[in-house]
Design a protein around this motif. Structure first.
Motif, PDB file in Angstrom:
ATOM      1  N   UNK A  92       0.848  -1.206   0.000  1.00 28.86           N
ATOM      2  CA  UNK A  92       0.000   0.000   0.000  1.00 28.86           C
ATOM      3  C   UNK A  92       0.874   1.244   0.000  1.00 28.86           C
ATOM      4  N   UNK A  93       0.732   2.044  -1.047  1.00 26.60           N
ATOM      5  CA  UNK A  93       1.414   3.327  -1.107  1.00 26.60           C
ATOM      6  C   UNK A  93       0.521   4.356  -0.437  1.00 26.60           C
ATOM      7  N   UNK A  94       0.751   4.553   0.859  1.00 25.88           N
ATOM      8  CA  UNK A  94      -0.127   5.404   1.659  1.00 25.88           C
ATOM      9  C   UNK A  94      -0.058   6.860   1.236  1.00 25.88           C
ATOM     10  N   UNK A  95       1.090   7.281   0.755  1.00 25.72           N
ATOM     11  CA  UNK A  95       1.258   8.640   0.248  1.00 25.72           C
ATOM     12  C   UNK A  95       2.458   8.633  -0.679  1.00 25.72           C
ATOM     13  N   UNK A  96       2.807   9.785  -1.191  1.00 21.25           N
ATOM     14  CA  UNK A  96       3.939   9.894  -2.100  1.00 21.25           C
ATOM     15  C   UNK A  96       5.224   9.373  -1.466  1.00 21.25           C
ATOM     16  N   UNK A  97       5.337   9.527  -0.139  1.00 18.37           N
ATOM     17  CA  UNK A  97       6.591   9.203   0.537  1.00 18.37           C
ATOM     18  C   UNK A  97       6.498   8.043   1.512  1.00 18.37           C
ATOM     19  N   UNK A  98       5.325   7.437   1.673  1.00 20.91           N
ATOM     20  CA  UNK A  98       5.169   6.375   2.668  1.00 20.91           C
ATOM     21  C   UNK A  98       4.589   5.119   2.013  1.00 20.91           C
ATOM     22  N   UNK A 122       9.851   4.727   4.179  1.00 19.53           N
ATOM     23  CA  UNK A 122       9.481   6.138   4.146  1.00 19.53           C
ATOM     24  C   UNK A 122      10.586   7.038   3.632  1.00 19.53           C
ATOM     25  N   UNK A 123      10.182   8.101   2.939  1.00 18.26           N
ATOM     26  CA  UNK A 123      11.074   9.197   2.555  1.00 18.26           C
ATOM     27  C   UNK A 123      10.701  10.419   3.378  1.00 18.26           C
TER      28      UNK A 123
END
Length: 745
Positions: free
Chosen positions: A485-491, A532-533
């Motif tokens: 799951x790509x929760x957001x652009x960075x997570x 995470x980024x």
């Protein structure tokens, strides 16, 4: 089938109980070569691309636990061979016992010093599995990158693995890249001198070649004397290595290519000196009394000859065709041949009379076919077939020898062996993926494997002839189901459940009838991770938790009805290994910081066994015991070579001067926690291996295409046992330092 597990017991009886991955940079030449010559596999600075799963994927948004080091990062961290990899990545433990090593990831891999046990961690060289037992000292040179995948592998790649897979990928030729390359020379203490280099040769607009060379010579780390300090007349461990690689790439059209790579290695390690474990103790075990036999690991006495040499050739052919629509067909073939020769003073003293010699040929053929759907589709799939044929040839006449009355060569005091151990493994595998939403993806894969092992060996066991003609086979279906799951652009978060499989095999005949084969080993693995980024991409982090549940865990113990000899069998109860990992990398300006940690717990299931190093004829049933002084209850014991803690730290700062020159100091530290070398956990017999704390540093000055580097490894000069085998400690490398000169063009 390496029969060295029998050495301790047999000697005692005779003496009356005596894919490739693409990272940010590739080889050293990428530090300064023209942009036009950059490899197509180089990734953008803010992305690490992995292709070990047969696709181009961003590591930070892929449901896999992996570490990647580029060729230049390996050089910067002082990683010149597989032994040093454990100090640059978390979760890795390598225990080198000379003619082979035990490579473990998360406590899984190989902890038995033999060849009848397959390894749980597969090492791939340019996409094909390398030798599983012998010939583990191949140097790293002209390496593009190394990728370590943790956890069971098999639904997307050639050979099955319960613990993980290591992909060592060398640089490919570049069509249209011009003539470019590098050379690197070094000189250090112990008269350590070496050269490596590579050149890319553009032959035409459809064909290119690359030639890479490596050579090194070094004096011995050891002070070896004879009895009473007399001169030792045999080989002391002087190293002389030569290796070369020829790579050819033909691409007649945009959708078809053929890549060929052939390696030739002549590796003379001189000797694998080792010291009796008891000499390492400063005091007698369990007392404060000084040990009168205490000696440094590098100060040994022998009266028998030493030698150690590996020769091999490996040839790889990869063909790939891309159909309209992006579907790819790929074929990867390999042929490998090697000879390993080893002579050893088996008692490690100048007063004993035990000697070991072997000269073994090994041949391996592999073939893999893949059909891969186009990338970046909502529905993806992969189909594969794989076969590996491996043959250990113990040369005639009887070139595997244990002699406990050397040099008399008495039939009643020698164990001799000749013959073949042939294994075959065939598999079909596949995996599908589906994007449920643009940010949520599920993948599922399966693998069916059929393995076979055949013994055709002739043994002369202290005057008694034994013929072993045996065959055993294993079948298995393993699977993997993943949710990412790509929760957001960075997570990014992921989890999976997977199973892995190690084939069963055949035991050594010891004159008590043909021993029963040991069963296949199976593991079910559960894993969850968070990647995470942060800070605009300056900081990358990965946190992973895992739980492994074993069935039929494979171990070597004393023969249940006659424990003087060793035998391999399965733990009847479940064995558990679990823990967590974390990795982080921070980049800002010229500063780079990196760190990794693994915390591990391993726990053997209910099991009883006799230590074959002790004199006992009392029967010990692995399931029921009963527990006694010699029949030991092993429930709850740690897995061998599975430290509870490993971690690594690294830092470098690149300072650019007004002239455009650069000065870069680097430092990295690796910790591998204490380990047990056997399941019996007996410190008095050398089973406890102390923690390793290795500090490396470099100072580099770069002027245009020239770089001068001062380097040091193991700067604290820790003298530590790297492995225990046959009652002997094999030492890890001492402090080394020197200077390197790199030229790119």
């Amino acid at each position: 089938m390496n029969y060295r597990p029998l050495l301790a017991g047999a000697s005692a009886l005779a003496l009356t109980w005596s894919g490739t991955a693409a990272a940010q940079t590739t080889s050293p030449e990428t530090q300064a070569r023209p942009v036009a010559a950059a490899s197509a596999s180089d990734a953008e600075e803010d992305e690490i691309v992995v292709t070990a799963q047969r696709r181009n994927e961003n590591l930070m948004t892929t449901a896999v636990s992996a570490s990647v080091l580029s060729g230049s990062q390996l050089d910067n961290k002082g990683v010149a061979n597989v032994d040093a990899l454990q100090f640059a990545m978390p979760s890795i433990v390598v225990n080198n016992f000379g003619q082979g090593n035990d490579f473990n990831v998360r406590g899984i891999g190989k902890a038995e010093h033999n060849t009848q046990t397959t390894t749980g961690v597969i090492t791939y060289r340019d996409g094909v599995p390398s030798f599983p037992g012998y010939v583990q000292g191949e140097p790293y040179f002209d390496v593009a990158n190394i990728q370590v995948l943790r956890g069971p592998q098999g639904t997307i790649v050639g050979q099955n693995a319960t613990g993980g897979a290591v992909f060592v990928n060398t640089n490919d030729p570049i069509i249209g890249g011009g003539t470019h390359g590098y050379f690197n020379v070094h000189y250090g203490n112990y008269n350590d001198a070496g050269f490596q280099g590579a050149v890319n040769l553009p032959v035409s607009d459809t064909f290119a070649a690359r030639v890479a060379l490596f050579t090194q010579r070094r004096d011995s780390f050891y002070n070896i004397t004879g009895a009473g300090g007399a001169p030792y007349p045999y080989e002391k461990g002087k190293v002389g290595l030569m290796a070369g690689r020829i790579s050819l790439l033909w691409k007649p059209s945009d959708n078809f290519s053929i890549l060929s790579k052939t390696d030739f290695d002549w590796l003379d390690f001189g000797a694998y000196p080792a010291s009796p474990f008891a000499n390492y103790f400063k005091t007698l075990p369990g007392t404060s009394t000084p040990n009168p036999n205490h000696r440094d690991l590098f100060d040994v006495q022998y009266n028998a000859p030493q030698a150690a040499r590996d020769n091999f050739v490996r040839s790889i052919l990869k063909a790939e065709y891309e159909f309209a629509g992006g579907t790819k067909f790929r074929s990867v073939s390999s042929y490998q041949w090697a000879n390993t020769m080893y002579k050893a003073d088996l008692d490690g003293t100048a007063t004993g009379n035990s000697y070991f010699y072997d000269s073994v040929d090994e041949q391996q053929v592999t073939q893999e076919f893949n059909l891969i759907s186009a990338d970046n589709q909502r529905f993806t799939w992969l189909l594969g077939a794989f076969g590996v044929w491996n043959d250990y040839h113990f040369k005639r006449p009887y070139q595997f020898i244990i002699d406990v009355a050397y040099p008399l060569d008495l039939p009643a005091a020698t164990y001799k062996l000749q013959g073949n151990n042939m294994t075959r493994s065939l598999a079909a595998f596949g995996q599908i993926g589906f994007n449920i939403t643009p940010s949520l993806k599920i993948e599922a894969g399966g693998r069916y494997t059929e393995s076979r092992s055949i013994n055709d060996v002739d043994v002369r066991q202290y005057g008694t002839p034994i013929i072993a003609d045996q065959e055993t086979s294993s079948k298995n279906f393993s699977y993997k189901v993943t949710l990412g799951w790509k929760a957001s652009k960075d997570q990014y978060l992921y989890g999976f459940v997977a199973t892995g499989f190690r084939p069963g095999g055949l035991n050594v005949p010891v004159g008590l009838g043909l021993p029963a084969p040991f069963k296949p080993e199976e593991v079910t693995s559960y894993e969850a991770g968070w990647k995470g980024n942060w800070a605009g991409g300056k900081l990358r982090t990965t946190i992973t938790g895992f739980y492994n549940d074993y069935k039929n865990f494979q171990v070597i113990i004393g023969y249940p009805t006659f424990p003087t000899f060793g035998i391999e069998l399965n733990v009847p109860d479940k064995t558990k290994i679990y823990g967590f990992e974390a990795e982080a990398e921070f980049r800002s300006g010229g500063l780079t910081l990196d760190a990794g940690i693994n915390v591990l717990h391993s726990e053997l299931g209910t099991f009883f066994a006799t230590d074959p190093r002790g004199a006992s004829t009392v029967a010990c049933n692995p399931n029921t015991g009963p527990a006694s002084t010699s029949c030991i209850a092993l429930k709850g014991r740690r897995q061998t070579y599975a430290p509870n803690l490993t971690f690594n730290l690294g830092a470098q700062y690149e300072l650019e001067l007004k002239s455009g020159d650069k000065i870069t100091p680097r430092v990295n530290f690796g910790h591998v926690g204490d380990q047990w070398a056997t399941l019996f956990e007996n410190p008095a017999r050398g089973d406890h291996l102390e923690a390793r704390n290795i500090l490396n540093a470099q100072l580099a000055f770069q002027h245009k295409t020239w770089t001068v580097t001062l380097y040091g490894t193991n700067l604290t000069d820790q003298h530590y046992p790297a492995a225990l085998n046959s009652g002997l400690y094999f030492a890890g490398p001492p402090r080394q330092y020197g200077i390197k000169l790199l030229k790119t063009f």
